[in-house]
Design a protein around this motif. Structure first.
Motif, PDB file in Angstrom:
ATOM      1  N   UNK A 132       0.864  -1.177   0.000  1.00  0.00           N
ATOM      2  CA  UNK A 132       0.000   0.000   0.000  1.00  0.00           C
ATOM      3  C   UNK A 132       0.902   1.229   0.000  1.00  0.00           C
ATOM      4  N   UNK A 133       0.587   2.196  -0.841  1.00  0.00           N
ATOM      5  CA  UNK A 133       1.378   3.428  -0.898  1.00  0.00           C
ATOM      6  C   UNK A 133       0.759   4.495  -0.014  1.00  0.00           C
ATOM      7  N   UNK A 134      -0.545   4.665  -0.104  1.00  0.00           N
ATOM      8  CA  UNK A 134      -1.208   5.696   0.677  1.00  0.00           C
ATOM      9  C   UNK A 134      -2.629   5.895   0.208  1.00  0.00           C
ATOM     10  N   UNK A 135      -3.334   6.762   0.920  1.00  0.00           N
ATOM     11  CA  UNK A 135      -4.735   7.041   0.620  1.00  0.00           C
ATOM     12  C   UNK A 135      -4.969   8.544   0.717  1.00  0.00           C
ATOM     13  N   UNK A 136      -5.881   9.050  -0.110  1.00  0.00           N
ATOM     14  CA  UNK A 136      -6.253  10.469  -0.060  1.00  0.00           C
ATOM     15  C   UNK A 136      -7.631  10.662  -0.651  1.00  0.00           C
ATOM     16  N   UNK A 137      -8.151  11.855  -0.463  1.00  0.00           N
ATOM     17  CA  UNK A 137      -9.340  12.276  -1.194  1.00  0.00           C
ATOM     18  C   UNK A 137      -8.807  12.952  -2.459  1.00  0.00           C
ATOM     19  N   UNK A 138      -9.181  12.410  -3.615  1.00  0.00           N
ATOM     20  CA  UNK A 138      -8.642  12.912  -4.883  1.00  0.00           C
ATOM     21  C   UNK A 138      -9.077  14.367  -5.077  1.00  0.00           C
ATOM     22  N   UNK A 139      -8.120  15.272  -5.403  1.00  0.00           N
ATOM     23  CA  UNK A 139      -8.445  16.701  -5.508  1.00  0.00           C
ATOM     24  C   UNK A 139      -9.366  17.062  -6.676  1.00  0.00           C
ATOM     25  N   UNK A 140      -9.443  16.237  -7.696  1.00  0.00           N
ATOM     26  CA  UNK A 140     -10.305  16.534  -8.848  1.00  0.00           C
ATOM     27  C   UNK A 140     -11.679  15.888  -8.681  1.00  0.00           C
ATOM     28  N   UNK A 141     -11.699  14.615  -8.262  1.00  0.00           N
ATOM     29  CA  UNK A 141     -12.961  13.871  -8.217  1.00  0.00           C
ATOM     30  C   UNK A 141     -13.657  13.919  -6.865  1.00  0.00           C
ATOM     31  N   UNK A 142     -12.894  14.141  -5.783  1.00  0.00           N
ATOM     32  CA  UNK A 142     -13.457  14.083  -4.440  1.00  0.00           C
ATOM     33  C   UNK A 142     -13.628  12.661  -3.928  1.00  0.00           C
ATOM     34  N   UNK A 143     -13.173  11.664  -4.698  1.00  0.00           N
ATOM     35  CA  UNK A 143     -13.287  10.262  -4.298  1.00  0.00           C
ATOM     36  C   UNK A 143     -12.147   9.888  -3.366  1.00  0.00           C
ATOM     37  N   UNK A 144     -12.413   8.968  -2.424  1.00  0.00           N
ATOM     38  CA  UNK A 144     -11.356   8.385  -1.586  1.00  0.00           C
ATOM     39  C   UNK A 144     -10.623   7.350  -2.426  1.00  0.00           C
TER      40      UNK A 144
END
Length: 132
Positions: free
Chosen positions: A66-78
């Motif tokens: 696993x590299x990491x997780x974020x809320x995508x800045x363009x889509x707003x998806x986790x």
């Protein structure tokens, strides 16, 4: 890890290149991305990343970490990013409804194609993986 609504992205680097797909239907400025899709109920994030690489780009990969997780800045998806090792197959449009193109892209081409730049932990992983 709560996988409800989570998107798994397969980050695949091999021989100085990175696997990307061009979306058939862009989401805002997001046209090019890593193969990715929703984690199904009962599926692991790693399993979803492997499945998406196959379903979207026609390549067989295995999860590494696993590299990491974020809320995508363009889509707003986790989005959870999974480092994957390429095993076989040549990138192709495996799901024409979702994907317009699948290709190996040199690292410098990745940053040009992804709006807002690559997520920091993913960029560090790619820099390291492609140096080897």
């Amino acid at each position: 890890m709560d996988t409800d609504g989570l998107i798994a992205g397969a980050v695949v680097a091999s021989e100085g290149r990175v696997l990307l797909i061009r979306r058939a239907v862009p989401v805002g400025d997001l046209v090019w991305q890593f193969p990715a899709g929703k984690v199904d109920v009962g599926e692991s994030v790693e399993g979803a990343a492997v499945r998406e690489a196959w379903e979207e780009a026609g390549v067989v990969v295995e999860p590494v970490s696993m590299i990491g997780e974020r809320v995508h800045p363009v889509t707003g998806w986790r989005v959870a990013y999974v480092a994957c090792r390429w095993r076989s197959g040549h990138p192709r449009v495996a799901s024409p409804r979702e994907v317009a193109e699948a290709a190996w892209v040199p690292l410098r081409g990745v940053t040009e194609r992804i709006p807002g730049g690559v997520f920091g932990p993913v960029q560090r992983y790619l820099d390291d993986a492609l140096r080897r």
